[in-house]
Write a protein that holds these residues in place. Structure first.
Motif, short mmCIF file in Angstrom:
data_model
loop_
_atom_site.label_atom_id
_atom_site.label_comp_id
_atom_site.label_asym_id
_atom_site.label_seq_id
_atom_site.Cartn_x
_atom_site.Cartn_y
_atom_site.Cartn_z
N TRP A 245 0.85 -1.18 0.00
CA TRP A 245 0.00 0.00 0.00
C TRP A 245 0.89 1.24 0.00
N TYR A 246 0.51 2.24 -0.80
CA TYR A 246 1.30 3.45 -0.92
C TYR A 246 0.40 4.69 -0.83
N GLU A 247 0.85 5.65 -0.03
CA GLU A 247 0.19 6.95 0.02
C GLU A 247 0.85 7.91 -0.95
N ASN A 248 0.03 8.63 -1.70
CA ASN A 248 0.52 9.66 -2.61
C ASN A 248 0.89 10.90 -1.79
N ASP A 249 2.19 11.23 -1.80
CA ASP A 249 2.68 12.37 -1.02
C ASP A 249 2.89 13.60 -1.89
N GLY A 250 2.26 13.63 -3.06
CA GLY A 250 2.38 14.77 -3.95
C GLY A 250 3.40 14.58 -5.05
#
Length: 574
Positions: A245-250
């Protein structure tokens, strides 16, 4: 068919938006003028094989040896629907596979540019050279498409047998490899499917990569037996690979820890399945119970598959979930889940009952016809433009040795269709005399293949849904929809493209009956779902039809469109 109209809504901060019904291009008029075979309004639907005429002949997928001897060879390759050149029609990406001898040196990806806007007909050109994608030669499986860096151009994520890849689109048919810069090549292995979705409600797209097996292509597992016949081994007895799982940090994807046991993952759905406004994640597993990660907010997810009924079928059996689709089959305003499974089992329909997903496969008529088939990509599609959605599944066995006599299932199998009739579905049985005219008009219904992935979208901008199918170690097939409006006359469809598309819920008010479409992350199988909502209309509308679009960040836009119109609804001005 009447001319297709296109309207683009640059949404302001008003709750209700006026719709510009003036045409953007003369695409519809050009399509009207294109030569076509005579239409037949006496059959419910008609598709013709347009592979050669549309320029897709000779596009062949590679997935290991033929016949297959290892489990990694049998899953086939995914397809990507992407507006890579920003002209408004959907191009195709075939990331392609490789072989066990050279898993990182396959024949290479293909970028197939859609020429519908330019030519007014269903046509593609191979635009791989100079696109950047000619450098993509890894053995590939899942595909996801979305604007991950919020620059207005669609990007491409590819799951591989190795390091997953991120290709940032430049909006002109060119792509840049941003894998290392965005941090998704951190853990090489076998990724079966990838999905994008706004998991934290901040307006950008996060990423889930579904793992299948920990497998060394240089040392594939030994053979096994199935019904007394020696076949390739797995997945049981092999080591599953955990999802990531990956969060989009911009400007980068950052790994997030989501507690879950590793299972044999093959597909996923990212959508708000429980109606609380947050995007949930449903992972379809092979021979393991499915996992339903309910989104609790703040990057907290809880697997509630067992409690909600999504883990197994009605009998409590874990199935071989491959294809997945969502649609409102009972018109209650909630998304129901359909999945395809192994042969000698039925496909499964889980009807959403206010948070409990009830296996309604048999009562709804969806068990009929599915047991001899091994299903892969699937989608709910309104084939008849009657407001509700029918079901299309592509099929093909994993074992080259399969026969009806030995395994109750053939190695090559035709696609299958279930027509929605009232509250139930009816299997289109090609051997039933009642379907004779339909089969004559649709010979693809009886043509056996070893199909795997498929995408479903209005590729020629004429208001009906076309189908592209990728056969295992075989050619692409393009089935062009030749829908004919019924005796009411006039246009009987609307197409809505939300921007951004993933996670959007589209509601169209048709004859006092709201029709809903959910544009999900994940897709039919190892491919992305169409970024457009296609809706058939049940009655002749004298004026504009009300439309509402909702996004995961809470934004709601309301507008209207005329029958026969394609509209773009933007979440915000750019």
């Amino acid at each position: 068919m009447s001319g297709c109209r296109v309207a683009i809504l640059a949404v302001a901060s008003l709750p209700v938006i006026a719709c510009d019904h003036s045409p953007r291009t003369d695409v519809g008029d050009a399509i009207d003028a294109a030569p076509a075979e005579p239409a037949d309004a006496t059959v419910a639907f008609r598709f013709v094989d347009a592979t050669a005429s549309a320029g897709l002949a000779g596009i062949v997928t590679t997935s290991g040896a033929d016949p297959s001897t290892a489990i990694v060879e049998v899953k086939g390759v995914g397809l990507g629907l992407i507006d890579g050149d920003g002209d408004g029609d959907l191009d195709l990406v075939v990331p392609n596979g490789a072989t066990l001898a050279s898993p990182h040196a396959g024949p290479g990806a293909r970028y197939l540019r859609n020429l519908a806007v330019e030519t007014g007909r269903l046509a593609f050109e191979d635009a791989t050279a100079g696109s950047g994608l000619e450098a993509h030669r890894d053995w590939s499986f899942g595909v996801a498409v979305g604007d991950v860096n919020d620059d207005g151009h669609e990007d491409l994520v590819v799951g591989t047998l190795g390091s997953d890849r991120l290709w940032l689109g430049r909006g002109d048919g060119r792509f840049e490899d941003a894998t290392d810069a965005w941090g998704i090549g951190d853990e090489p292995g076998w990724t079966s499917s990838v999905g994008l979705g706004d998991l934290d409600g901040d307006g950008d797209l996060d990423l889930v990569a579904v793992g299948y097996l920990d497998l060394d292509p240089a040392a594939p597992p030994a053979t096994s037996t199935f019904r007394g016949i020696e076949v390739l081994s797995g997945p049981r007895g092999l080591e599953p690979r955990a999802d990531r799982w990956y969060e989009n940090d911009g400007d980068r994807f950052v790994r997030r820890a989501v507690e879950a046991p590793a299972r044999y993952g093959l597909n996923l759905v990212i959508a708000d399945l429980d109606g609380d406004g947050r995007q949930d994640v449903l992972v379809g597993n092979d021979s393991h119970p499915n996992q339903f990660f309910r989104n609790l907010g703040d990057w907290r997810f809880q697997d509630e598959a067992v409690r909600t009924g999504l883990a197994t079928n009605r009998e409590g059996d874990a199935q071989a979930t491959m294809g997945m689709a969502i649609g409102d089959v009972d018109d209650d305003g909630t998304p129901d889940v359909f999945s395809t499974n192994f042969s000698s089992d039925t496909n499964t329909l889980h009807a959403n009952r206010d948070g409990w997903f009830d296996d309604r496969t048999r009562p709804l008529g969806l068990a009929e016809g599915s047991r001899p088939l091994l299903g892969w990509a699937c989608e709910f599609v309104d084939l008849e433009h009657d407001g509700d959605e029918d079901l299309v599944v592509v099929n093909g066995h994993v074992y080259p040795q399969a026969t009806i006599e030995t395994m109750d299932s053939a190695a090559t199998q035709p696609p299958a269709v279930w027509r929605r009739e009232g509250d139930r579905f009816r299997f289109v049985d090609p051997t039933d005399d009642a379907n004779a005219a339909l089969v004559v008009a649709n010979p693809w219904l009886v043509e056996p293949h070893r199909d795997r992935s498929a995408v479903f979208a209005d590729l020629d901008l004429d208001g009906d849904v076309d189908i592209v199918v990728a056969e295992h170690n075989g050619p692409l097939r393009l089935l062009e929809n030749r829908h004919v409006p019924d005796a009411r006359g006039g246009d009987d469809w609307i197409v809505v493209r939300p921007v951004p598309a993933i996670g959007a819920e589209v509601v169209v008010q048709d004859e006092h009956q709201p029709r809903r479409r959910w544009i999900r992350g994940g897709g039919p199988f190892q491919s992305n779902a169409s970024p457009e909502a296609h809706l058939g209309l049940t009655v002749t509308h004298e004026g504009p039809v009300p439309i509402e679009v909702r996004w995961p960040d809470g934004t709601v836009r309301r507008t209207a469109a005329l029958p026969g119109e394609r509209i773009v609804v933007r979440r915000r001005d750019r």
